[in-house]
Design a protein around this motif. Structure first.
Motif, PDB file in Angstrom:
ATOM      1  N   ASP A 220       0.834  -1.204   0.000  1.00 31.73           N
ATOM      2  CA  ASP A 220       0.000   0.000   0.000  1.00 31.73           C
ATOM      3  C   ASP A 220       0.866   1.251   0.000  1.00 31.73           C
ATOM      4  OD1 ASP A 220      -2.299  -1.559   0.056  1.00 31.73           O
ATOM      5  OD2 ASP A 220      -2.605  -1.320   2.227  1.00 31.73           O
ATOM      6  N   ARG A 221       1.949   1.237   0.754  1.00 33.89           N
ATOM      7  CA  ARG A 221       2.838   2.400   0.824  1.00 33.89           C
ATOM      8  C   ARG A 221       3.583   2.586  -0.501  1.00 33.89           C
ATOM      9  NH1 ARG A 221      -0.176   4.392   2.720  1.00 33.89           N
ATOM     10  NH2 ARG A 221       1.107   6.219   2.466  1.00 33.89           N
ATOM     11  N   ILE A 222       4.016   1.489  -1.116  1.00 32.65           N
ATOM     12  CA  ILE A 222       4.690   1.575  -2.412  1.00 32.65           C
ATOM     13  C   ILE A 222       3.713   2.090  -3.467  1.00 32.65           C
ATOM     14  CG2 ILE A 222       5.752   0.218  -4.269  1.00 32.65           C
ATOM     15  CD1 ILE A 222       7.047  -1.500  -2.019  1.00 32.65           C
ATOM     16  N   THR A 223       2.467   1.663  -3.394  1.00 28.03           N
ATOM     17  CA  THR A 223       1.443   2.158  -4.326  1.00 28.03           C
ATOM     18  C   THR A 223       1.325   3.673  -4.209  1.00 28.03           C
ATOM     19  OG1 THR A 223       0.196   0.095  -4.217  1.00 28.03           O
ATOM     20  CG2 THR A 223      -1.004   2.049  -4.960  1.00 28.03           C
ATOM     21  N   ALA A 224       1.237   4.166  -2.981  1.00 28.56           N
ATOM     22  CA  ALA A 224       1.134   5.615  -2.766  1.00 28.56           C
ATOM     23  C   ALA A 224       2.380   6.328  -3.283  1.00 28.56           C
ATOM     24  CB  ALA A 224       0.918   5.911  -1.282  1.00 28.56           C
ATOM     25  N   LEU A 225       3.539   5.739  -3.061  1.00 26.90           N
ATOM     26  CA  LEU A 225       4.792   6.339  -3.522  1.00 26.90           C
ATOM     27  C   LEU A 225       4.852   6.381  -5.046  1.00 26.90           C
ATOM     28  CD1 LEU A 225       7.594   7.485  -2.881  1.00 26.90           C
ATOM     29  CD2 LEU A 225       8.436   5.123  -2.774  1.00 26.90           C
ATOM     30  N   VAL A 226       4.481   5.297  -5.701  1.00 20.78           N
ATOM     31  CA  VAL A 226       4.479   5.250  -7.167  1.00 20.78           C
ATOM     32  C   VAL A 226       3.531   6.299  -7.722  1.00 20.78           C
ATOM     33  CG1 VAL A 226       3.784   3.856  -9.166  1.00 20.78           C
ATOM     34  CG2 VAL A 226       5.263   2.861  -7.407  1.00 20.78           C
ATOM     35  N   GLU A 227       2.340   6.406  -7.138  1.00 19.61           N
ATOM     36  CA  GLU A 227       1.372   7.410  -7.598  1.00 19.61           C
ATOM     37  C   GLU A 227       1.941   8.821  -7.443  1.00 19.61           C
ATOM     38  OE1 GLU A 227      -2.130   6.431  -5.342  1.00 19.61           O
ATOM     39  OE2 GLU A 227      -2.616   4.731  -6.649  1.00 19.61           O
ATOM     40  N   ALA A 228       2.598   9.095  -6.323  1.00 23.18           N
ATOM     41  CA  ALA A 228       3.192  10.420  -6.099  1.00 23.18           C
ATOM     42  C   ALA A 228       4.334  10.672  -7.074  1.00 23.18           C
ATOM     43  CB  ALA A 228       3.683  10.540  -4.653  1.00 23.18           C
ATOM     44  N   MET A 229       5.147   9.659  -7.303  1.00 21.57           N
ATOM     45  CA  MET A 229       6.285   9.816  -8.206  1.00 21.57           C
ATOM     46  C   MET A 229       5.810  10.042  -9.641  1.00 21.57           C
ATOM     47  SD  MET A 229       8.787   6.935  -6.568  1.00 21.57           S
ATOM     48  CE  MET A 229      10.280   7.241  -7.482  1.00 21.57           C
TER      49      MET A 229
END
Length: 134
Positions: free
Chosen positions: A111-120
């Protein structure tokens, strides 16, 4: 709770059903580079666990539980590939790296990686800077 091996089988069964409309024991065996007897044994286990509908001499089918979990596993795999591409991992290493880490991350970490990818993906300048440092 599914083991990493169970996850690999569910993911491959899901991919075959989505791609060809059917998952045959021989096709799953080829995809995973295992013997058909190994697929049969795992299919029986997945049947007992409620992920797969297994009948001898017929293709493998996913239960609703198995289908939803398979879809989630494929999304996890694709997201990790996307993340590694964004951070500039060489393409030749991505598949092996994803296979090496995907079963060792919690769903919370995903879930955290998903949020990071979306932000990136929103900050193309950050990604450009990140990859220019290589």
């Amino acid at each position: 709770m599914a083991t990493p091996s169970m996850e690999d089988y569910i993911e491959q069964i899901y991919l075959h059903i989505e791609g060809k409309g059917v998952a045959r024991v021989s096709d799953v065996a080829e995809s995973l580079a295992v013997l058909p007897s190994s697929v049969t044994k795992m299919a029986q286990r997945l049947h007992r666990e409620g992920y797969v509908i297994y009948e001898r001499y017929k293709g493998l089918a996913l239960t609703d539980r198995g289908y939803n979990f398979g879809k989630r596993l494929v999304k996890r795999h694709e997201l990790l590939e996307q993340f590694l591409r964004i951070i500039g991992v060489d393409e030749v290493n991505i598949y092996g790296d994803v296979e090496g880490i995907e079963h060792h991350l919690s769903w919370n970490a995903m879930d955290r990686i998903t949020a990071l990818v979306e932000a990136m993906e929103q900050d193309k300048e950050f990604v450009k800077k990140l990859n220019s440092d290589q």
